[in-house]
Each structure stands twice: as C-alpha cells, then as structure tokens.
Design a protein around this motif. Structure first.
Motif, mmCIF file in Angstrom:
data_model
loop_
_atom_site.group_PDB
_atom_site.id
_atom_site.type_symbol
_atom_site.label_atom_id
_atom_site.label_comp_id
_atom_site.label_asym_id
_atom_site.label_seq_id
_atom_site.Cartn_x
_atom_site.Cartn_y
_atom_site.Cartn_z
ATOM 1 N N THR A 43 -0.623 13.969 5.269
ATOM 2 C CA THR A 43 -0.318 12.752 6.025
ATOM 3 C C THR A 43 0.509 13.084 7.262
ATOM 4 O O THR A 43 0.244 12.561 8.353
ATOM 5 C CB THR A 43 0.417 11.732 5.145
ATOM 6 O OG1 THR A 43 -0.442 11.375 4.058
ATOM 7 C CG2 THR A 43 0.798 10.489 5.925
ATOM 8 N N GLU A 47 -0.550 12.154 11.156
ATOM 9 C CA GLU A 47 0.325 11.402 12.059
ATOM 10 C C GLU A 47 0.559 12.185 13.353
ATOM 11 O O GLU A 47 0.484 11.632 14.449
ATOM 12 C CB GLU A 47 1.653 11.090 11.373
ATOM 13 C CG GLU A 47 1.527 10.076 10.266
ATOM 14 C CD GLU A 47 2.784 9.943 9.414
ATOM 15 O OE1 GLU A 47 3.636 10.862 9.439
ATOM 16 O OE2 GLU A 47 2.890 8.927 8.713
ATOM 17 N N TRP A 58 -1.879 4.305 12.727
ATOM 18 C CA TRP A 58 -1.336 3.484 11.664
ATOM 19 C C TRP A 58 -1.169 2.032 12.068
ATOM 20 O O TRP A 58 -0.989 1.187 11.235
ATOM 21 C CB TRP A 58 -0.014 4.069 11.184
ATOM 22 C CG TRP A 58 -0.120 5.537 10.985
ATOM 23 C CD1 TRP A 58 0.454 6.499 11.766
ATOM 24 C CD2 TRP A 58 -0.879 6.231 10.009
ATOM 25 N NE1 TRP A 58 0.096 7.745 11.314
ATOM 26 C CE2 TRP A 58 -0.716 7.605 10.242
ATOM 27 C CE3 TRP A 58 -1.684 5.829 8.962
ATOM 28 C CZ2 TRP A 58 -1.324 8.570 9.453
ATOM 29 C CZ3 TRP A 58 -2.288 6.795 8.189
ATOM 30 C CH2 TRP A 58 -2.106 8.136 8.429
ATOM 31 N N ARG A 73 -3.557 3.018 4.732
ATOM 32 C CA ARG A 73 -3.654 3.684 3.443
ATOM 33 C C ARG A 73 -4.761 2.994 2.655
ATOM 34 O O ARG A 73 -4.973 1.791 2.780
ATOM 35 C CB ARG A 73 -2.340 3.586 2.670
ATOM 36 C CG ARG A 73 -1.331 4.630 3.120
ATOM 37 C CD ARG A 73 -0.085 4.540 2.317
ATOM 38 N NE ARG A 73 0.527 3.265 2.680
ATOM 39 C CZ ARG A 73 1.565 2.743 2.075
ATOM 40 N NH1 ARG A 73 2.101 3.341 1.060
ATOM 41 N NH2 ARG A 73 2.065 1.595 2.470
ATOM 42 N N TYR A 98 -7.948 6.769 10.876
ATOM 43 C CA TYR A 98 -7.203 7.687 10.022
ATOM 44 C C TYR A 98 -6.993 6.977 8.690
ATOM 45 O O TYR A 98 -6.168 6.084 8.603
ATOM 46 C CB TYR A 98 -5.860 8.052 10.658
ATOM 47 C CG TYR A 98 -6.010 8.944 11.858
ATOM 48 C CD1 TYR A 98 -5.813 10.313 11.747
ATOM 49 C CD2 TYR A 98 -6.370 8.422 13.086
ATOM 50 C CE1 TYR A 98 -5.955 11.131 12.849
ATOM 51 C CE2 TYR A 98 -6.522 9.241 14.189
ATOM 52 C CZ TYR A 98 -6.307 10.596 14.067
ATOM 53 O OH TYR A 98 -6.463 11.401 15.155
ATOM 54 N N ASP A 100 -5.681 7.196 5.101
ATOM 55 C CA ASP A 100 -4.722 8.012 4.372
ATOM 56 C C ASP A 100 -4.814 7.787 2.868
ATOM 57 O O ASP A 100 -4.906 6.654 2.403
ATOM 58 C CB ASP A 100 -3.306 7.659 4.858
ATOM 59 C CG ASP A 100 -2.244 8.605 4.335
ATOM 60 O OD1 ASP A 100 -2.550 9.796 4.145
ATOM 61 O OD2 ASP A 100 -1.115 8.152 4.127
ATOM 62 N N ASP A 101 -4.806 8.879 2.134
ATOM 63 C CA ASP A 101 -4.671 8.868 0.679
ATOM 64 C C ASP A 101 -5.887 8.302 -0.053
ATOM 65 O O ASP A 101 -5.752 7.536 -1.013
ATOM 66 C CB ASP A 101 -3.395 8.120 0.294
ATOM 67 C CG ASP A 101 -2.629 8.830 -0.805
ATOM 68 O OD1 ASP A 101 -3.063 9.910 -1.223
ATOM 69 O OD2 ASP A 101 -1.615 8.274 -1.260
ATOM 70 N N THR A 139 -7.257 11.741 4.625
ATOM 71 C CA THR A 139 -6.437 12.621 3.796
ATOM 72 C C THR A 139 -6.677 12.226 2.344
ATOM 73 O O THR A 139 -6.887 11.053 2.031
ATOM 74 C CB THR A 139 -4.928 12.504 4.107
ATOM 75 O OG1 THR A 139 -4.468 11.209 3.761
ATOM 76 C CG2 THR A 139 -4.634 12.810 5.557
#
Length: 175
Positions: A43, A47, A58, A73, A98, A100-101, A139
């Motif tokens: 992460t 960023e 984000w 996320r 992007y 994330d997770d 990610t």
C-alpha cells in the motif's frame, strides 16, 4: 503471463519511474498487481507511485461528496455498493484506479434494494472493459490461486491482462 518477484530496491529504481518499465520487462500499458505478505509495503508503494506520477488515487474528485475521502480499499467499495448499487462502481471507469487490499473484503454479494451485486467482481469487469485506456493497479495479500478461489476463474484470468503481476519479497515492517 509474467509473474516476477521483486524487492524494495526494484520499487525505488523502477516502479516509481514508469519510463523505466519497458526496459525492465514490464508492460507500460498495464497497471501493477502487487502481491505479498501483510506489512511488506504494498500500500505504501501504491501511495508513493500515485503521488509521484500525479495520479488520482485515494480521493477521486468525482466521488459523491457525502462519501468524503474515498480510499478505494476493497471493503470500502463493497460497503459503498450496499448503499448506492452499481451506479457507484460506474464512477471507476474514467480514470486510473488503485484498488487496495483485494481479497480482504467480506466475500459474497451485497443487496442494494433487492438487486444482488458482487461489487469487486463487477468492478473488475468494468475495469476490463476500459483496460486499453485506464490502468488498474491492485495490492493484495493473495496469490493468483487464492484470487481464483475467492472470485472465480474468469476474474483471476483477467488480472494478467489488466496488470503486470509482481510479488514483493521481504518481511513485514510491522513486526
């Protein structure tokens, strides 16, 4: 399909500088799917990559104001779909993303006024349709086999078309 193990040095020398991607065997038309154990810095890298390359990450300005800062996320996307439905996901088709997770969100469909939606699967479908113009970066703590187990073969099969798949080697910085 190329799956490559990398280290922090590779991130600082290559991934933060997209003009070096092709010379290092990465497809500059694709995003990055950064896999690795929890705490290894995935992460943090995303960023930095977004910030250094002036990408929307984000907090996308087209997100509804009432959501405040959107962190992209996987769990947050799923929760927002419960409130707003598929319309929420359509906002993710006109810019680089992007995510994330991936794999950390609660699994299964959400119910938006009687309509069943699997938000992350729908999001990847939307991203797949715009893959030639808008990169998708991900990610995840999962490998491709685990992604296939969670989301299905079709979903997992699309990841290599959307992303350069990189495994970030190393130990957790949190321990």
């Amino acid at each position: 399909m190329v799956i490559r193990k990398i280290n922090q040095e590779f991130i600082w020398e290559v991934l933060i500088n997209p003009d070096k991607w092709e010379a290092n065997g990465l497809d500059p038309t694709k995003g990055i799917c950064l896999m690795g154990i929890p705490g290894v810095g995935k992460t943090h890298f995303m960023e930095l990559n977004a910030e250094r390359n002036s990408k929307i990450c984000w907090g996308h300005p087209k997100m509804p104001r009432e959501l405040g800062l959107m962190d992209c996320r996987a769990q947050t996307i799923k929760t927002a779909c419960e409130r707003q439905g598929i319309v929420f996901l359509q906002q993710f088709q006109d810019h680089e993303l992007y995510l994330d997770d991936l794999g950390s969100e609660s699994q299964g469909t959400t119910n938006h006024f009687g309509t069943q939606i699997d938000p992350i699967t729908e999001l990847i479908q939307i991203r797949y349709s715009v893959r030639k113009t808008n990169k998708t970066n991900i990610t995840t703590n999962c490998n491709l086999e685990k992604i296939e187990e969670i989301y299905g073969e079709r979903f997992a099969d699309r990841i290599p078309e959307l992303c350069n798949i990189l495994i970030l080697d190393g130990k957790s910085f949190r321990r």
